[in-house]
Design a protein around this motif. Sequence first.
Motif, PDB file in Angstrom:
ATOM      1  N   THR A 169       0.860  -1.187   0.000  1.00  0.00           N
ATOM      2  CA  THR A 169       0.000   0.000   0.000  1.00  0.00           C
ATOM      3  C   THR A 169       0.895   1.236   0.000  1.00  0.00           C
ATOM      4  N   GLY A 170       0.721   2.082  -0.979  1.00  0.00           N
ATOM      5  CA  GLY A 170       1.468   3.332  -1.045  1.00  0.00           C
ATOM      6  C   GLY A 170       0.566   4.490  -0.657  1.00  0.00           C
ATOM      7  N   VAL A 171       1.088   5.390   0.182  1.00  0.00           N
ATOM      8  CA  VAL A 171       0.319   6.567   0.609  1.00  0.00           C
ATOM      9  C   VAL A 171       1.123   7.807   0.215  1.00  0.00           C
ATOM     10  N   ASP A 172       0.480   8.738  -0.454  1.00  0.00           N
ATOM     11  CA  ASP A 172       1.180   9.957  -0.874  1.00  0.00           C
ATOM     12  C   ASP A 172       0.150  11.053  -1.131  1.00  0.00           C
ATOM     13  N   LEU A 173       0.622  12.289  -1.001  1.00  0.00           N
ATOM     14  CA  LEU A 173      -0.211  13.460  -1.280  1.00  0.00           C
ATOM     15  C   LEU A 173      -0.488  13.614  -2.778  1.00  0.00           C
ATOM     16  N   ASN A 174       0.394  13.065  -3.575  1.00  0.00           N
ATOM     17  CA  ASN A 174       0.386  13.317  -5.010  1.00  0.00           C
ATOM     18  C   ASN A 174      -0.479  12.277  -5.743  1.00  0.00           C
ATOM     19  N   ALA A 175      -1.621  12.731  -6.266  1.00  0.00           N
ATOM     20  CA  ALA A 175      -2.574  11.812  -6.908  1.00  0.00           C
ATOM     21  C   ALA A 175      -1.963  11.141  -8.142  1.00  0.00           C
ATOM     22  N   ARG A 176      -1.073  11.834  -8.834  1.00  0.00           N
ATOM     23  CA  ARG A 176      -0.458  11.217 -10.030  1.00  0.00           C
ATOM     24  C   ARG A 176       0.444  10.052  -9.622  1.00  0.00           C
ATOM     25  N   PHE A 177       1.174  10.235  -8.513  1.00  0.00           N
ATOM     26  CA  PHE A 177       2.031   9.144  -8.045  1.00  0.00           C
ATOM     27  C   PHE A 177       1.180   7.955  -7.592  1.00  0.00           C
ATOM     28  N   ILE A 178       0.070   8.234  -6.939  1.00  0.00           N
ATOM     29  CA  ILE A 178      -0.781   7.132  -6.458  1.00  0.00           C
ATOM     30  C   ILE A 178      -1.427   6.390  -7.638  1.00  0.00           C
ATOM     31  N   ALA A 179      -1.749   7.112  -8.688  1.00  0.00           N
ATOM     32  CA  ALA A 179      -2.276   6.444  -9.895  1.00  0.00           C
ATOM     33  C   ALA A 179      -1.228   5.462 -10.429  1.00  0.00           C
ATOM     34  N   GLN A 180       0.026   5.845 -10.321  1.00  0.00           N
ATOM     35  CA  GLN A 180       1.128   4.979 -10.762  1.00  0.00           C
ATOM     36  C   GLN A 180       1.224   3.719  -9.896  1.00  0.00           C
ATOM     37  N   VAL A 181       1.008   3.882  -8.593  1.00  0.00           N
ATOM     38  CA  VAL A 181       1.028   2.739  -7.666  1.00  0.00           C
ATOM     39  C   VAL A 181      -0.043   1.735  -8.090  1.00  0.00           C
ATOM     40  N   VAL A 182      -1.233   2.256  -8.372  1.00  0.00           N
ATOM     41  CA  VAL A 182      -2.362   1.385  -8.727  1.00  0.00           C
ATOM     42  C   VAL A 182      -2.088   0.703 -10.075  1.00  0.00           C
ATOM     43  N   ARG A 183      -1.545   1.456 -11.031  1.00  0.00           N
ATOM     44  CA  ARG A 183      -1.196   0.860 -12.339  1.00  0.00           C
ATOM     45  C   ARG A 183      -0.163  -0.247 -12.178  1.00  0.00           C
ATOM     46  N   ALA A 184       0.733  -0.095 -11.188  1.00  0.00           N
ATOM     47  CA  ALA A 184       1.773  -1.112 -10.968  1.00  0.00           C
ATOM     48  C   ALA A 184       1.224  -2.349 -10.243  1.00  0.00           C
ATOM     49  N   GLY A 185      -0.042  -2.257  -9.752  1.00  0.00           N
ATOM     50  CA  GLY A 185      -0.657  -3.420  -9.106  1.00  0.00           C
ATOM     51  C   GLY A 185      -0.728  -3.320  -7.595  1.00  0.00           C
ATOM     52  N   GLY A 186      -0.341  -2.170  -7.020  1.00  0.00           N
ATOM     53  CA  GLY A 186      -0.425  -1.992  -5.570  1.00  0.00           C
ATOM     54  C   GLY A 186      -1.725  -1.305  -5.168  1.00  0.00           C
ATOM     55  N   HIS A 187      -1.921  -1.160  -3.869  1.00  0.00           N
ATOM     56  CA  HIS A 187      -3.035  -0.354  -3.357  1.00  0.00           C
ATOM     57  C   HIS A 187      -2.487   1.052  -3.131  1.00  0.00           C
ATOM     58  N   GLY A 188      -3.318   2.040  -3.363  1.00  0.00           N
ATOM     59  CA  GLY A 188      -2.830   3.404  -3.182  1.00  0.00           C
ATOM     60  C   GLY A 188      -3.834   4.278  -2.457  1.00  0.00           C
ATOM     61  N   GLU A 189      -3.320   5.201  -1.650  1.00  0.00           N
ATOM     62  CA  GLU A 189      -4.194   6.170  -0.949  1.00  0.00           C
ATOM     63  C   GLU A 189      -3.620   7.556  -1.105  1.00  0.00           C
ATOM     64  N   VAL A 190      -4.425   8.476  -1.627  1.00  0.00           N
ATOM     65  CA  VAL A 190      -4.006   9.883  -1.672  1.00  0.00           C
ATOM     66  C   VAL A 190      -4.341  10.488  -0.321  1.00  0.00           C
ATOM     67  N   ARG A 191      -3.322  10.987   0.374  1.00  0.00           N
ATOM     68  CA  ARG A 191      -3.537  11.533   1.720  1.00  0.00           C
ATOM     69  C   ARG A 191      -2.507  12.586   2.048  1.00  0.00           C
ATOM     70  N   ASP A 192      -2.933  13.633   2.716  1.00  0.00           N
ATOM     71  CA  ASP A 192      -1.969  14.566   3.307  1.00  0.00           C
ATOM     72  C   ASP A 192      -1.614  14.012   4.674  1.00  0.00           C
ATOM     73  N   LEU A 193      -0.393  13.566   4.819  1.00  0.00           N
ATOM     74  CA  LEU A 193       0.006  12.886   6.049  1.00  0.00           C
ATOM     75  C   LEU A 193       0.247  13.839   7.215  1.00  0.00           C
ATOM     76  N   HIS A 194       0.084  15.135   6.977  1.00  0.00           N
ATOM     77  CA  HIS A 194       0.113  16.072   8.108  1.00  0.00           C
ATOM     78  C   HIS A 194      -1.180  15.974   8.917  1.00  0.00           C
ATOM     79  N   ALA A 195      -2.231  15.426   8.324  1.00  0.00           N
ATOM     80  CA  ALA A 195      -3.470  15.211   9.079  1.00  0.00           C
ATOM     81  C   ALA A 195      -3.221  14.061  10.052  1.00  0.00           C
TER      82      ALA A 195
END
Length: 208
Positions: free
Chosen positions: A74-100
Amino acid sequence: MSTDLFKETVGTSFIYRNRTVYELTMRGLYGRHYGARYRAIAGIVPDGASVVDVCCGPATLYSGYLRAKSVTYTGVDLNARFIAQVVRAGGHGEVRDLHAHTPLPGGDYLIMQASLYHFLPEPAPIIDRMLAAARKQVIIAEPIRNLATSDNRVLAAIGQRFTNAGDGAQAHRFTEATLDELIRGYESRIVERSLIAGGREQLFVLSA
Ligand SMILES: C[S@@+](CC[C@H](N)C(=O)[O-])C[C@H]1O[C@@H](n2cnc3c(N)ncnc32)[C@H](O)[C@@H]1O
């Protein structure tokens, strides 16, 4: 323009705009040590483990190094484009601001590479949240050569452009001394501590 759209189009450092620019920049900064920085982390994670990669970027650790080990990723990142890449690679992805200050997804291994400086001046809470979410270990690798203030003007310019992930610019970086001071607070949990990527990053493995 909405705040989110503003952040996406204006605020985010150029380097974080897309995977190709990001990976070429990282290759430039790390040179022949580029692959070693990911291999050092992948080598700690056993086959079949579950991994949460905090501030994962465009899934390079997963697609190049962890996918072959059949991990649940599972990849977590603020950047929606990077998370789309995680999902395309076959992982789970979450767009999140980790300061929350919300709990992180659980996993055997919680990993953060080259991203702790985004949480300065108060990096301890994100480490504590990673420890709370990890069943086995927390793996942190952080650059200690201060590229943002390098004497090399090209490296300094590139380093400074890493400061805005879309949530505002952060001017601070770790040095070996400030990172050591932070990790001293976790002394009883340290399982491994080493320099990786030709001495460019300090690696810490903490028991959960
Ligand atoms: C230097 S990159 C490191 C990416 C990857 N871990 C690697 O080593 O290749 C830092 C990452 O942190 C993410 N990031 C920065 N601040 C963040 C925040 N507040 N919440 C979530 N992700 C953040 C950026 O979008 C970027 O992908």
